[in-house]
Design an enzyme around this catalytic site. Structure first.
Site, PDB file in Angstrom:
ATOM      1  N   GLY A 251      14.082  48.313 -37.245  1.00  0.00           N
ATOM      2  CA  GLY A 251      14.357  48.095 -35.823  1.00  0.00           C
ATOM      3  C   GLY A 251      14.910  46.804 -35.904  1.00  0.00           C
TER       4      GLY A 251
ATOM      5  N   GLY B 140      19.799  68.013 -20.324  1.00  0.00           N
ATOM      6  CA  GLY B 140      18.907  67.991 -18.660  1.00  0.00           C
ATOM      7  C   GLY B 140      19.425  67.215 -17.590  1.00  0.00           C
ATOM      8  CE  LYS B 141      15.543  62.750 -16.241  1.00  0.00           C
ATOM      9  NZ  LYS B 141      14.783  62.850 -14.755  1.00  0.00           N
TER      10      LYS B 141
ATOM     11  CB  SER C 295       2.268  52.128 -23.712  1.00  0.00           C
ATOM     12  OG  SER C 295       3.679  52.756 -24.127  1.00  0.00           O
ATOM     13  CG  ASN C 296       3.057  54.161 -29.291  1.00  0.00           C
ATOM     14  OD1 ASN C 296       2.582  55.327 -28.511  1.00  0.00           O
ATOM     15  ND2 ASN C 296       4.071  54.724 -30.182  1.00  0.00           N
TER      16      ASN C 296
ATOM     17  NE  ARG D  48       8.004  56.615 -21.407  1.00  0.00           N
ATOM     18  CZ  ARG D  48       7.891  56.821 -20.254  1.00  0.00           C
ATOM     19  NH1 ARG D  48       9.204  56.341 -19.680  1.00  0.00           N
ATOM     20  NH2 ARG D  48       6.842  57.020 -19.688  1.00  0.00           N
TER      21      ARG D  48
ATOM     22  CB  THR E 145      18.663  46.120 -29.064  1.00  0.00           C
ATOM     23  OG1 THR E 145      19.993  47.013 -28.874  1.00  0.00           O
ATOM     24  CG2 THR E 145      19.665  45.429 -30.035  1.00  0.00           C
TER      25      THR E 145
ATOM     26  CE1 TYR F   6      14.468  62.346 -20.054  1.00  0.00           C
ATOM     27  CE2 TYR F   6      15.510  60.948 -21.127  1.00  0.00           C
ATOM     28  CZ  TYR F   6      14.185  61.475 -20.595  1.00  0.00           C
ATOM     29  OH  TYR F   6      14.460  60.119 -19.048  1.00  0.00           O
TER      30      TYR F   6
ATOM     31  NE  ARG G 152      18.900  53.693 -23.795  1.00  0.00           N
ATOM     32  CZ  ARG G 152      18.171  54.528 -24.165  1.00  0.00           C
ATOM     33  NH1 ARG G 152      16.998  53.933 -23.712  1.00  0.00           N
ATOM     34  NH2 ARG G 152      17.965  55.381 -24.581  1.00  0.00           N
TER      35      ARG G 152
HETATM   36  P1  NAD Z   1       6.240  60.286 -16.909  1.00  0.00           P
HETATM   37  O1  NAD Z   1       5.817  61.359 -18.144  1.00  0.00           O
HETATM   38  O2  NAD Z   1       4.561  59.546 -16.301  1.00  0.00           O
HETATM   39  O3  NAD Z   1       5.947  61.105 -15.028  1.00  0.00           O
HETATM   40  C1  NAD Z   1       6.893  62.337 -15.290  1.00  0.00           C
HETATM   41  C2  NAD Z   1       5.956  63.109 -14.267  1.00  0.00           C
HETATM   42  O4  NAD Z   1       6.384  64.521 -13.573  1.00  0.00           O
HETATM   43  C3  NAD Z   1       4.873  63.887 -14.632  1.00  0.00           C
HETATM   44  O5  NAD Z   1       3.636  62.976 -13.446  1.00  0.00           O
HETATM   45  C4  NAD Z   1       4.682  65.119 -14.770  1.00  0.00           C
HETATM   46  O6  NAD Z   1       3.713  65.689 -14.727  1.00  0.00           O
HETATM   47  C5  NAD Z   1       5.573  65.278 -13.996  1.00  0.00           C
HETATM   48  N1  NAD Z   1       6.106  66.711 -14.018  1.00  0.00           N
HETATM   49  C6  NAD Z   1       6.704  66.828 -15.646  1.00  0.00           C
HETATM   50  N2  NAD Z   1       7.441  68.423 -15.724  1.00  0.00           N
HETATM   51  C7  NAD Z   1       7.058  68.765 -14.009  1.00  0.00           C
HETATM   52  C8  NAD Z   1       7.220  69.805 -13.312  1.00  0.00           C
HETATM   53  N3  NAD Z   1       7.759  70.909 -13.957  1.00  0.00           N
HETATM   54  N4  NAD Z   1       6.918  70.079 -11.781  1.00  0.00           N
HETATM   55  C9  NAD Z   1       6.011  68.704 -11.994  1.00  0.00           C
HETATM   56  N5  NAD Z   1       5.903  67.519 -11.616  1.00  0.00           N
HETATM   57  C10 NAD Z   1       6.466  67.795 -13.402  1.00  0.00           C
HETATM   58  O7  NAD Z   1       7.297  59.854 -17.019  1.00  0.00           O
HETATM   59  P2  NAD Z   1       8.015  58.519 -15.730  1.00  0.00           P
HETATM   60  O8  NAD Z   1       8.184  56.863 -16.499  1.00  0.00           O
HETATM   61  O9  NAD Z   1       7.569  58.338 -14.536  1.00  0.00           O
HETATM   62  O10 NAD Z   1       9.606  59.008 -15.747  1.00  0.00           O
HETATM   63  C11 NAD Z   1       9.425  59.273 -13.632  1.00  0.00           C
HETATM   64  C12 NAD Z   1      11.038  59.717 -13.738  1.00  0.00           C
HETATM   65  O11 NAD Z   1      12.147  58.192 -14.446  1.00  0.00           O
HETATM   66  C13 NAD Z   1      11.668  60.691 -14.929  1.00  0.00           C
HETATM   67  O12 NAD Z   1      12.497  62.057 -14.462  1.00  0.00           O
HETATM   68  C14 NAD Z   1      12.288  59.879 -16.008  1.00  0.00           C
HETATM   69  O13 NAD Z   1      12.938  61.046 -16.448  1.00  0.00           O
HETATM   70  C15 NAD Z   1      12.997  59.016 -14.992  1.00  0.00           C
HETATM   71  N6  NAD Z   1      13.231  58.165 -16.418  1.00  0.00           N
HETATM   72  C16 NAD Z   1      12.401  56.526 -16.769  1.00  0.00           C
HETATM   73  C17 NAD Z   1      13.009  55.851 -17.355  1.00  0.00           C
HETATM   74  C18 NAD Z   1      11.326  54.878 -17.818  1.00  0.00           C
HETATM   75  O14 NAD Z   1      11.333  53.791 -18.803  1.00  0.00           O
HETATM   76  N7  NAD Z   1      10.138  55.120 -16.783  1.00  0.00           N
HETATM   77  C19 NAD Z   1      13.595  55.676 -18.229  1.00  0.00           C
HETATM   78  C20 NAD Z   1      14.948  56.554 -17.318  1.00  0.00           C
HETATM   79  C21 NAD Z   1      14.060  57.483 -16.576  1.00  0.00           C
HETATM   80  N1  UDP Z   2       9.893  52.815 -31.351  1.00  0.00           N
HETATM   81  C1  UDP Z   2       9.521  52.470 -32.138  1.00  0.00           C
HETATM   82  N2  UDP Z   2       8.177  52.066 -32.343  1.00  0.00           N
HETATM   83  C2  UDP Z   2       6.598  52.899 -31.842  1.00  0.00           C
HETATM   84  C3  UDP Z   2       7.978  53.808 -30.614  1.00  0.00           C
HETATM   85  C4  UDP Z   2       8.612  53.649 -30.385  1.00  0.00           C
HETATM   86  O1  UDP Z   2      10.049  51.771 -33.100  1.00  0.00           O
HETATM   87  O2  UDP Z   2       5.958  53.642 -31.761  1.00  0.00           O
HETATM   88  C5  UDP Z   2      11.472  52.814 -31.126  1.00  0.00           C
HETATM   89  C6  UDP Z   2      12.308  53.644 -30.440  1.00  0.00           C
HETATM   90  O3  UDP Z   2      12.985  54.610 -31.997  1.00  0.00           O
HETATM   91  C7  UDP Z   2      13.354  53.631 -30.248  1.00  0.00           C
HETATM   92  C8  UDP Z   2      12.857  52.201 -29.352  1.00  0.00           C
HETATM   93  O4  UDP Z   2      11.511  51.883 -29.448  1.00  0.00           O
HETATM   94  O5  UDP Z   2      14.390  52.529 -30.856  1.00  0.00           O
HETATM   95  C9  UDP Z   2      12.292  52.768 -27.947  1.00  0.00           C
HETATM   96  O6  UDP Z   2      11.879  54.402 -27.841  1.00  0.00           O
HETATM   97  P1  UDP Z   2      11.268  55.136 -26.855  1.00  0.00           P
HETATM   98  O7  UDP Z   2      10.726  55.888 -27.331  1.00  0.00           O
HETATM   99  O8  UDP Z   2       9.961  53.875 -26.027  1.00  0.00           O
HETATM  100  O9  UDP Z   2      13.044  55.137 -25.408  1.00  0.00           O
HETATM  101  P2  UDP Z   2      13.982  55.461 -26.054  1.00  0.00           P
HETATM  102  O10 UDP Z   2      14.536  54.325 -25.351  1.00  0.00           O
HETATM  103  O11 UDP Z   2      14.183  56.133 -27.538  1.00  0.00           O
HETATM  104  O12 UDP Z   2      14.113  56.652 -25.164  1.00  0.00           O
END
Ligand code: NAD
Ligand code: UDP
Length: 315
Positions: free
Chosen positions: A206, A147-148, A188-189, A185, A209, A144, A275
């Protein structure tokens, strides 16, 4: 009419973005392969006359005529992106090449949702865009993170080499309604565990941050970034309030009225210690900063999960 493509439009952020764009009068084409997204997320507006859904995987080329591309497709939760890490790399690399190729061909502006993960286990705090990061290239999160990072490189190279009109945002942890119950994440968890009366799973002690941004604020930031001319980015988008994971767990337990216990589990490898976004650039260039406090955002998210879990129990 403004024709917009949203990749990953059935995901958490993508569905909120589609809804916002439809509300603004845009004609929205959503593409998704439903790897981590769900049709339930787009159900509220799937019958809208200007909404169109295409089941498509971005690792394959696509041709559609649009004016703007929001490229979000990529699983964002560690459990999802680590489920099939090779696919995660393909989505980021081949998917971004395909979307940039499309943007080049149809001369459309393209915005990438990059991530705070590109800073890795940051040695500079808070993280400004000028920081190059501290990322493990061979760890479990690398598919990830790297990749990004390549996706950002591709955006910049298509811009320099082919004059593609790009925008890059680096999204920090964002939460809100429509996160999947099994998303994995932290927000939600913890909410789902507390509402079900299950133990809240804290990874490590825990003390690590994170900074949590409510989804409506994030979508505002993305929209501002797309529509302005001053900067191509990257620009950090996130809420600078910083909390330990233990503080988050305590807050959620209190707000849900749950008497649930905390259980401590091993810290996943390469889990960043601290973070928090430096959002000076977003403030200066976009006039953007988050408005929703953690308490307010959590209250709305808890309501959403209460409703979702009770509907599940009824069916
Ligand atoms: P999410 O997993 O809910 O949504 C991602 C969507 O992309 C899903 O609907 C999935 O089915 C679709 N997808 C995955 N691979 C695909 C593919 N190969 N072709 C077509 N569709 C595909 O995640 P999100 O939280 O909505 O994240 C959306 C974007 O924001 C992502 O690029 C993620 O990296 C970025 N982002 C999100 C967060 C966050 O906290 N939510 C933080 C950093 C970056
Ligand atoms: N985390 C946790 N319990 C959980 C899920 C996540 O303690 O059930 C912690 C995880 O180890 C990280 C932080 O919460 O330190 C945020 O995790 P998340 O997966 O939401 O996103 P990340 O910022 O790590 O991509």
């Amino acid at each position: 009419m403004n024709r917009v493509l949203v990749t990953g439009g059935a995901g958490f952020l993508g569905s909120h973005l589609c809804e916002r764009l439809l509300g603004e009068g845009s004609d929205v084409v959503c593409i998704d392969n439903f790897f981590s997204g769900h049709k339930d997320n787009i159900r509220p507006f799937v019958a809208h006359p200007y909404f169109e859904l295409i089941r498509h995987d971005v690792i394959h080329p696509l041709f559609v005529e649009v004016d703007r591309i929001y490229h979000l497709a990529c699983p964002a939760s560690p459990i999802h992106y680590q489920m099939n890490p090779i696919k995660t790399v393909k989505t980021n690399v081949m998917g971004t090449i395909n979307m940039l190729g499309l943007a080049k061909r149809i001369r459309s502006r393209i915005l990438l949702t990059s991530t705070s993960e590109i800073y890795g286990d940051a040695q500079i705090h808070p993280q400004p865009e000028s920081y190059w990061g501290n990322v493990n290239s061979i760890g479990l999160r690398s598919c990830y993170d790297e990749g990004k990072r390549v996706a950002e490189t591709l955006m910049m190279d298509y811009h320099r080499q082919n004059k593609v009109d790009i925008r890059i945002v680096r999204v920090f942890n964002t939460y809100g309604p429509r996160m999947a119950v099994d998303d994995g994440r932290v927000v939600s968890n913890f909410i789902v565990q507390a509402l079900r009366g299950e133990p809240i799973t804290i990874y490590g002690d825990g003390s690590q941050t994170r900074s949590f941004c409510y989804v409506s604020d994030l979508i505002d930031g993305i929209r501002r970034m797309m529509d302005q001319e001053a900067t191509i980015g990257p620009v950090n988008l996130g809420n600078p309030g910083e909390f330990t994971i233990l503080e988050l767990a305590e807050k959620i337990a209190k707000m849900t009225g749950s008497r649930t216990k905390f259980v401590f589990k091993p810290l996943p490898s390469d889990d960043p210690v601290r973070r928090r976004p430096d959002i000076s650039l977003a403030k200066a260039k976009l006039g953007w900063e988050p408005k929703v406090s953690l308490e307010e955002g959590l209250a709305r998210t808890i309501e959403y999960f209460k409703e979702t879990l009770s509907t599940r129990n009824r069916t």
